[in-house]
Design a protein around this motif. Structure first.
Motif, PDB file in Angstrom:
ATOM      1  N   HIS A   1      -0.035 -65.148 -39.570  1.00 32.11           N
ATOM      2  CA  HIS A   1      -0.282 -66.097 -40.729  1.00 32.11           C
ATOM      3  C   HIS A   1      -1.182 -65.581 -41.541  1.00 32.11           C
TER       4      HIS A   1
ATOM      5  N   GLU B   1      -2.849 -67.044 -44.437  1.00 27.56           N
ATOM      6  CA  GLU B   1      -3.858 -67.876 -45.082  1.00 27.56           C
ATOM      7  C   GLU B   1      -5.144 -67.344 -44.755  1.00 27.56           C
TER       8      GLU B   1
ATOM      9  N   ASP C   1      -7.973 -68.246 -44.026  1.00 28.29           N
ATOM     10  CA  ASP C   1      -9.006 -68.508 -42.799  1.00 28.29           C
ATOM     11  C   ASP C   1      -8.617 -67.558 -41.573  1.00 28.29           C
TER      12      ASP C   1
ATOM     13  N   HIS D   1       2.760 -73.627 -42.012  1.00 25.84           N
ATOM     14  CA  HIS D   1       3.269 -74.359 -43.357  1.00 25.84           C
ATOM     15  C   HIS D   1       3.206 -73.518 -44.464  1.00 25.84           C
TER      16      HIS D   1
ATOM     17  N   ASP E   1      -0.963 -71.372 -36.819  1.00 25.13           N
ATOM     18  CA  ASP E   1      -1.443 -72.768 -37.203  1.00 25.13           C
ATOM     19  C   ASP E   1      -0.802 -73.580 -36.306  1.00 25.13           C
TER      20      ASP E   1
HETATM   21 FE   LIG Z   1      -2.721 -72.146 -42.459  1.00 28.46          FE
END
Ligand SMILES: [Fe+2]
Ligand SMILES: Cc1cc2nc3c(=O)[nH]c(=O)nc-3n(C[C@H](O)[C@H](O)[C@H](O)COP(=O)(O)O)c2cc1C
Ligand SMILES: [Fe+2]
Length: 396
Positions: A77, A79, A81, A143, A162
């Motif tokens: 993923h 993202e 973070d 997501h 996630d």
């Molecule tokens: Fe995420």
């Protein structure tokens, strides 16, 4: 350092400093950014951490590897973070190969610049590490569009990104079997409702795909590592929420500056209880962070919204909540609504427009109150409460 299974180590970090995740959602118990190091013949990191925690992260990694280099960074993923450390990781490990699907690697280039060694993989491809072999499965829109999971064929570990994650930092261990997990269940629902909530259909597709795998350990990017019967429990929560299934109960979310609209809310709540509805939750849209309201909206079948008129529109925190509900494509809910005004009512009209847009089943007659509470308004509020109670009881 914690060895999880085979040659897999937990090298994630706790964030107990961030007050609002995504600048929106409070973190009363903190949050983790989980990363997993597979110190096999080849060395692979699965996901990384927020850039602010890079020092601590590197210390953990080097504590296991010493000066041994890392061969692969698997990116489930993109993202930040989980990917924020990529730029610094590349500086420390210039020969590291970034492993992910085409979409994710394009995003890596967009966020962190070109020039990295990359290995583009697709659905079903494998990566041999020695003892462990990873196989990749795409779970788009859980997501983000580039999301995938990595499944360890040898040890039956699912590195799920996630998916199956939750808020809450870890208190000493990542392993569910060595801790009291009670704090994480409601934080998982709040995480789902706020982060993943819109993507019910993609989550359902992902769950169907993952059903075929024999999974003994779930290593997500947030919260505990799940084993044993918790795997089914976590899967069950994601399944129920992504179907927008709800239990009997009502969330009354209201706004009120001077207490008049609140009196309407209190009257409705009183009638719901009198009619035998035990789970009635009241939330002030100004005082309660909406992440908690949204989690309850995912839990309960009945929704009643009420707010005063404000500058020829609706009280702003309610406008915000309506937009948050719309954004999540919530389904299968009963909706009642009410509002107040002093000279020209707009709040109830705004709620009616919202109701049409989301397509919930309108339950009871909307109540409009001019200025203070009168007997007729009180009776109308009780009727609204009764209509909602009757609708819920009809499903018993
Ligand atoms: Fe995420
Ligand atoms: C800043 C502000 C703007 C308002 N705008 C309107 C308005 O446009 N139309 C109206 O009928 N009442 C308006 N009101 C009046 C409130 O809707 C009314 O006082 C209502 O009873 C407040 O409900 P509450 O006691 O639950 O806060 C406004 C009040 C405030 C403070
Ligand atoms: Fe995340």
């Amino acid at each position: 350092m914690t060895t999880l299974k085979g040659k897999v180590h937990y090298v994630g970090v706790n964030d107990r400093v961030k007050t609002l995740f995504e600048g929106l959602w409070p973190l009363p118990y903190g949050v983790t950014y989980n990363s997993y190091l597979i110190a096999d013949d080849k060395v692979a990191l699965v996901d990384s951490v927020d850039v602010n925690f890079f020092d601590l992260f590197l210390e953990k990694v080097k504590g296991i590897l010493g000066e041994r280099p890392i061969d692969y960074l698997v990116i489930n993923h993109m993202e930040p973070d989980h990917s924020g450390a990529i730029r610094l990781l590349r500086k420390v490990y210039p020969d590291i190969t970034l492993v992910s699907n085409k979409k994710a690697l394009e995003m890596v280039e967009g966020f962190y610049g070109a020039g990295a060694k990359t290995l583009t993989i697709a659905e079903g491809d494998t990566l041999e590490l020695g003892h462990h072999t990873l196989r990749f499965h795409m779970i788009p829109m859980v997501h983000w569009p580039e999301t995938m999971v990595s499944y360890d064929i040898t040890e039956h570990i699912l590195f799920s990104g996630d998916a199956f994650g939750c808020f809450g930092a870890l208190n000493g261990t990542p392993l569910d079997s060595r801790m009291d997990t009670s704090v994480y269940w409601s934080e998982m629902e709040r995480y789902y409702a706020n982060i993943v909530g819109k993507y019910g259909a993609p989550v359902q597709k992902a769950l169907q795909k993952l059903k075929a795998l024999d999974i003994e350990m779930v290593c997500s990017t947030h919260g505990p590592v799940w084993t044993g019967e918790n795997i089914a429990r976590v899967g069950g929560i994601y399944d129920r929420l992504s179907r927008y299934e709800a239990e009997e109960g009502v969330v009354i979310a209201y706004g009120s500056m001077y207490g008049n609209t609140l009196q309407m809310a209190e009257t409705i709540a009183g009638e719901l209880a009198a009619q035998g509805i035990r789970k009635v939750v009241m939330h002030d849209v100004s005082r309660v962070n909406h992440s908690f309201i949204l989690a309850d909206l995912f839990r309960y079948k009945g929704i009643i919204l009420g707010a005063p008129t404000y500058n020829a529109s609706i009280y702003p925190p309610m406008e915000m909540l309506m937009s948050e509900i719309e954004m999540r494509d919530m389904k299968n809910r009963y909706l009642g609504y009410f509002g107040s005004f002093s000279w020209a009512c707009h709040s109830v009209k705004r709620l009616a427009a919202f109701s049409e847009k989301v397509g919930f089943e309108v339950t009871g007659t909307p109540v409009e109150m001019k200025q203070g509470m009168k007997e007729a308004t009180c009776a109308a509020c009780r009727e609204l409460g009764k209509a909602m109670a009757d609708r819920l009881k009809a499903d018993r």
